[in-house]
Scaffold this motif. Structure first.
Motif, PDB file in Angstrom:
ATOM      1  N   GLN A  27      -3.344  -4.890  16.871  1.00 49.33           N
ATOM      2  CA  GLN A  27      -2.545  -5.045  15.654  1.00 49.33           C
ATOM      3  C   GLN A  27      -3.259  -5.989  14.682  1.00 49.33           C
ATOM      4  O   GLN A  27      -3.361  -5.706  13.490  1.00 49.33           O
ATOM      5  N   ALA A  28      -3.777  -7.108  15.226  1.00 50.15           N
ATOM      6  CA  ALA A  28      -4.501  -8.067  14.387  1.00 50.15           C
ATOM      7  C   ALA A  28      -5.737  -7.404  13.783  1.00 50.15           C
ATOM      8  O   ALA A  28      -6.044  -7.595  12.606  1.00 50.15           O
ATOM      9  N   GLU A  50      -1.505  -6.755  20.865  1.00 49.49           N
ATOM     10  CA  GLU A  50      -1.496  -7.764  19.801  1.00 49.49           C
ATOM     11  C   GLU A  50      -2.863  -7.850  19.118  1.00 49.49           C
ATOM     12  O   GLU A  50      -2.955  -7.959  17.895  1.00 49.49           O
ATOM     13  N   GLN A  61      -7.395  -3.611   7.191  1.00 49.15           N
ATOM     14  CA  GLN A  61      -6.703  -3.333   5.926  1.00 49.15           C
ATOM     15  C   GLN A  61      -7.174  -4.304   4.850  1.00 49.15           C
ATOM     16  O   GLN A  61      -7.411  -3.907   3.707  1.00 49.15           O
ATOM     17  N   ARG A  62      -7.302  -5.580   5.209  1.00 49.03           N
ATOM     18  CA  ARG A  62      -7.764  -6.574   4.233  1.00 49.03           C
ATOM     19  C   ARG A  62      -9.187  -6.269   3.791  1.00 49.03           C
ATOM     20  O   ARG A  62      -9.522  -6.394   2.614  1.00 49.03           O
ATOM     21  N   ALA A  65      -6.168  -4.223  13.148  1.00 49.73           N
ATOM     22  CA  ALA A  65      -5.731  -3.280  12.114  1.00 49.73           C
ATOM     23  C   ALA A  65      -5.450  -4.020  10.807  1.00 49.73           C
ATOM     24  O   ALA A  65      -5.811  -3.549   9.723  1.00 49.73           O
ATOM     25  N   GLU A  66      -4.817  -5.201  10.904  1.00 57.27           N
ATOM     26  CA  GLU A  66      -4.513  -5.981   9.708  1.00 57.27           C
ATOM     27  C   GLU A  66      -5.801  -6.463   9.030  1.00 57.27           C
ATOM     28  O   GLU A  66      -5.923  -6.415   7.799  1.00 57.27           O
ATOM     29  N   VAL A  67      -6.760  -6.900   9.829  1.00 63.97           N
ATOM     30  CA  VAL A  67      -8.047  -7.347   9.271  1.00 63.97           C
ATOM     31  C   VAL A  67      -8.741  -6.178   8.579  1.00 63.97           C
ATOM     32  O   VAL A  67      -9.275  -6.323   7.471  1.00 63.97           O
TER      33      VAL A  67
END
Length: 67
Positions: free
Chosen positions: A35-36, A32, A42-43, A38-40
């Motif tokens: 995943q978080a 988890e 991307q932003r 990876a999202e950060v």
């Protein structure tokens, strides 16, 4: 007093089960978090691209004004 072999085996199985449960739980937490992250990331990449566009625009405006 020596514990019977069956008891030792049973305790070993219980311990193994607990270890697997804990491992699975921590593994899930790690997944988890990754995943978080990876999202950060991307932003952050999106913000970087936006900043590049802004810098290019400012540079173009500056050149227009100075030339």
């Amino acid at each position: 007093a020596v514990a019977p072999l069956g008891q030792v085996s049973e305790l070993a199985e219980q311990l193994e089960e607990q270890l697997f449960q804990r491992y699975g739980f921590h593994n899930q937490l790690i997944q988890e978090r990754l995943q978080a992250l990876a999202e950060v990331m991307q932003r952050v990449e999106g913000v970087q691209a936006e900043l590049r566009r802004i810098c290019c625009t400012v540079e173009a405006v500056y050149e227009d004004l100075c030339l």
